[in-house]
Scaffold this active site. Sequence first.
Site, PDB file in Angstrom:
ATOM      1  N   LYS A 186     -10.245  -3.732   6.365  1.00  0.00           N
ATOM      2  CA  LYS A 186      -9.553  -4.890   6.086  1.00  0.00           C
ATOM      3  C   LYS A 186      -8.122  -4.510   5.291  1.00  0.00           C
ATOM      4  O   LYS A 186      -8.365  -4.078   3.938  1.00  0.00           O
ATOM      5  CB  LYS A 186     -10.543  -5.690   5.150  1.00  0.00           C
ATOM      6  CG  LYS A 186     -10.168  -7.165   4.775  1.00  0.00           C
ATOM      7  CD  LYS A 186      -8.861  -7.548   4.434  1.00  0.00           C
ATOM      8  CE  LYS A 186      -8.626  -7.580   3.033  1.00  0.00           C
ATOM      9  NZ  LYS A 186      -7.227  -7.818   2.842  1.00  0.00           N
ATOM     10  N   GLU A 263     -11.105   3.707  -6.016  1.00  0.00           N
ATOM     11  CA  GLU A 263      -9.928   4.184  -6.364  1.00  0.00           C
ATOM     12  C   GLU A 263      -8.817   3.157  -6.970  1.00  0.00           C
ATOM     13  O   GLU A 263      -8.295   2.232  -6.185  1.00  0.00           O
ATOM     14  CB  GLU A 263      -8.963   4.663  -5.272  1.00  0.00           C
ATOM     15  CG  GLU A 263      -9.683   5.802  -4.381  1.00  0.00           C
ATOM     16  CD  GLU A 263     -10.262   7.200  -5.321  1.00  0.00           C
ATOM     17  OE1 GLU A 263      -9.610   7.440  -6.193  1.00  0.00           O
ATOM     18  OE2 GLU A 263     -10.775   8.122  -4.874  1.00  0.00           O
ATOM     19  N   CYS A 297       0.249   4.669  -7.336  1.00  0.00           N
ATOM     20  CA  CYS A 297      -1.060   4.635  -8.081  1.00  0.00           C
ATOM     21  C   CYS A 297      -0.898   5.915  -9.302  1.00  0.00           C
ATOM     22  O   CYS A 297      -1.176   5.501 -10.534  1.00  0.00           O
ATOM     23  CB  CYS A 297      -2.313   4.570  -7.486  1.00  0.00           C
ATOM     24  SG  CYS A 297      -2.468   6.039  -6.385  1.00  0.00           S
TER      25      CYS A 297
HETATM   26  P1  NAD Z   1      -5.608  -5.578  -5.112  1.00  0.00           P
HETATM   27  O1  NAD Z   1      -6.676  -5.120  -5.889  1.00  0.00           O
HETATM   28  O2  NAD Z   1      -5.074  -6.773  -5.289  1.00  0.00           O
HETATM   29  O3  NAD Z   1      -6.086  -5.615  -3.380  1.00  0.00           O
HETATM   30  C1  NAD Z   1      -6.412  -4.662  -2.800  1.00  0.00           C
HETATM   31  C2  NAD Z   1      -7.512  -4.999  -1.484  1.00  0.00           C
HETATM   32  O4  NAD Z   1      -8.428  -5.602  -2.083  1.00  0.00           O
HETATM   33  C3  NAD Z   1      -6.683  -6.032  -0.585  1.00  0.00           C
HETATM   34  O5  NAD Z   1      -6.832  -5.745   0.611  1.00  0.00           O
HETATM   35  C4  NAD Z   1      -7.211  -7.255  -1.013  1.00  0.00           C
HETATM   36  O6  NAD Z   1      -7.158  -8.218  -0.031  1.00  0.00           O
HETATM   37  C5  NAD Z   1      -8.561  -7.097  -1.346  1.00  0.00           C
HETATM   38  N1  NAD Z   1      -9.389  -7.742  -2.275  1.00  0.00           N
HETATM   39  C6  NAD Z   1      -8.682  -8.574  -3.091  1.00  0.00           C
HETATM   40  N2  NAD Z   1      -9.901  -9.252  -3.932  1.00  0.00           N
HETATM   41  C7  NAD Z   1     -11.048  -8.865  -3.238  1.00  0.00           C
HETATM   42  C8  NAD Z   1     -12.516  -9.252  -3.195  1.00  0.00           C
HETATM   43  N3  NAD Z   1     -12.840 -10.151  -4.237  1.00  0.00           N
HETATM   44  N4  NAD Z   1     -13.319  -8.525  -2.459  1.00  0.00           N
HETATM   45  C9  NAD Z   1     -12.993  -7.565  -1.711  1.00  0.00           C
HETATM   46  N5  NAD Z   1     -11.611  -7.516  -1.417  1.00  0.00           N
HETATM   47  C10 NAD Z   1     -10.831  -7.855  -2.093  1.00  0.00           C
HETATM   48  O7  NAD Z   1      -4.749  -4.483  -5.134  1.00  0.00           O
HETATM   49  P2  NAD Z   1      -3.222  -4.275  -4.687  1.00  0.00           P
HETATM   50  O8  NAD Z   1      -2.464  -5.169  -5.406  1.00  0.00           O
HETATM   51  O9  NAD Z   1      -3.044  -4.730  -3.104  1.00  0.00           O
HETATM   52  O10 NAD Z   1      -2.791  -2.837  -4.841  1.00  0.00           O
HETATM   53  C11 NAD Z   1      -2.415  -2.164  -6.015  1.00  0.00           C
HETATM   54  C12 NAD Z   1      -3.078  -1.770  -6.990  1.00  0.00           C
HETATM   55  O11 NAD Z   1      -3.945  -0.694  -6.164  1.00  0.00           O
HETATM   56  C13 NAD Z   1      -2.628  -1.049  -8.113  1.00  0.00           C
HETATM   57  O12 NAD Z   1      -3.525  -1.287  -8.988  1.00  0.00           O
HETATM   58  C14 NAD Z   1      -2.619   0.599  -7.817  1.00  0.00           C
HETATM   59  O13 NAD Z   1      -2.755   1.326  -8.990  1.00  0.00           O
HETATM   60  C15 NAD Z   1      -4.051   0.524  -6.991  1.00  0.00           C
HETATM   61  N6  NAD Z   1      -3.854   1.824  -6.252  1.00  0.00           N
HETATM   62  C16 NAD Z   1      -4.841   2.910  -6.463  1.00  0.00           C
HETATM   63  C17 NAD Z   1      -4.934   3.916  -5.709  1.00  0.00           C
HETATM   64  C18 NAD Z   1      -5.887   5.060  -6.081  1.00  0.00           C
HETATM   65  O14 NAD Z   1      -5.953   5.933  -5.247  1.00  0.00           O
HETATM   66  N7  NAD Z   1      -6.219   5.186  -7.441  1.00  0.00           N
HETATM   67  C19 NAD Z   1      -3.861   4.204  -4.512  1.00  0.00           C
HETATM   68  C20 NAD Z   1      -3.148   2.888  -4.295  1.00  0.00           C
HETATM   69  C21 NAD Z   1      -3.205   1.884  -5.224  1.00  0.00           C
END
Ligand code: NAD
Length: 491
Positions: A186, A263, A297
């Site tokens: 997804k 992550e 990130c």
């Molecule tokens: P997000 O948490 O808003 O969304 C990530 C994914 O989760 C999307 O596909 C979204 O549709 C899905 N999602 C949202 N709510 C959900 C739920 N209730 N159940 C299941 N899936 C759900 O994050 P974002 O804004 O897309 O990404 C940015 C964030 O990701 C930042 O905080 C960044 O630091 C983090 N990030 C971390 C790493 C790492 O490896 N630690 C790498 C890249 C990004």
Amino acid sequence: MAALQDTKPENLPDSIRHYIGGEWVDSIDGDTFDVLNPVTNEPYITAASGKKADIEAAVAAARKAFEEGPWPRMLPRERSRILHKIADIVESRGDQLAAMESYDSGLPITQALGQARRAAENFRFFADLIVAQIDDAYKVPGRQVNYVNRKPIGVAGLITPWNTPFMLESWKLGPALATGNCVVLKPAEFTPLSASLWPGIFEEAGVPAGVFNLVNGFGEEGYAGDSLVKHPDVPLISFTGESRTGQIIFGNAAPYLKGLSMELGGKSPAVVFEDADLEAAINATIFGVFSLNGERCTAGSRILVQRGIYDEFVARYAAQAKRVKVGLPSDPSTEVGALVHPEHYEKVMSYVEIGKQEARLVAGGGRPEGFETGNYVAPTVFVDVKPDARIFQEEIFGPVVAITPFDTEEEALELANNTKYGLAAYIWTSDLKRAHNFAQNVEAGMVWLNSNNVRDLRTPFGGVKASGLGHEGGYRSIDFYTDQQAVHINL
Ligand code: NAD
């Protein structure tokens, strides 16, 4: 002034659909959503919006492939060959992939190309690792032999964010598939375009139908992400995204006792001591927060600088930040492109305004000149930032950095550890002993000493505190995607 326009990539699909059991399909209820181009913020394509019924279809296809198909039963060497083919195809389509990723996400094209290459490398790495995999065996002389029987788990749910989408998807797909699982991916709703290339790549490489399934859409309750987390036949969820989404997923997965890899977010410190190679530290900390539009990130978004070099560091850093080239994502000379989406742009801009109340602005602080439309934020530098400031504590995820002075090593450590996050840390000093001791005490899953953010894929990747749970990378990914059954034999 005419609105900016970026170059549209060639061969765009007509729309973005799901891919289930080897077929392209629309959502069962026919629902779609608009995908925006970050330079114009105009919709340029529609994507199918998956719900519970679409996830059920995808999980059923994945389960069938797992229970009846050849994939989990193949020799590791056979799967490895297919994974190497995937890597070859990704590599050969690097330019197309980068053009699509850059158009969809606003990432500078040269950096998107680097991420496409890394995606190929992820597949190559896990293709090699799976054939080199060894498992434990223990003998108690005269009594017992014990060995480990490693098995794929079943259907893995992969949920990914919008920053470097294709590469992050590959980081999960590589080990999940190498170990013989079947998957439902997804991808993030802001950037679904590059994921639509996976089905063609997998078909060409010889991945059997049903092994890889793709459902597009949102994450919230009733939508694709939430439905995948709550599906009883998906025993594993690998999630990358925000810490607060991770908390929700953790709660929703609890009744099913699912395996979780998380992550999450970061607010990583870069600590620059007086004895550091200043030129190298400035170059690396500029790259560390402004590359990938600051949507990284592991961005070093808090820079802690020792008092004796503070004024010089601030002056040189601000001057260099002003030289970072903002431009159209497709322009090869661009270093910072457009942020992914107007919602995210509003969030980053709101932090820029908060920062103006909390600290001293020395570069950027709004839209860059000449970029009146689209999600453009000038590389922004705040200095004299206090540890209780929101721009010190909260993840902004854009081209905005907070610089704070310190006097002693103890103070630097206290400041470095003074957020809820613990993803990465960067340390700049020529005192080797101090570097190692600081690394030992800093609360971060990954530490770079006098180094740029470059990783060896064999090392663990993951954060502590609010930055994550569990580790991926190398054999740790293999461990996550497999059951390790212990077999005991009496002699
Ligand atoms: P997000 O948490 O808003 O969304 C990530 C994914 O989760 C999307 O596909 C979204 O549709 C899905 N999602 C949202 N709510 C959900 C739920 N209730 N159940 C299941 N899936 C759900 O994050 P974002 O804004 O897309 O990404 C940015 C964030 O990701 C930042 O905080 C960044 O630091 C983090 N990030 C971390 C790493 C790492 O490896 N630690 C790498 C890249 C990004």
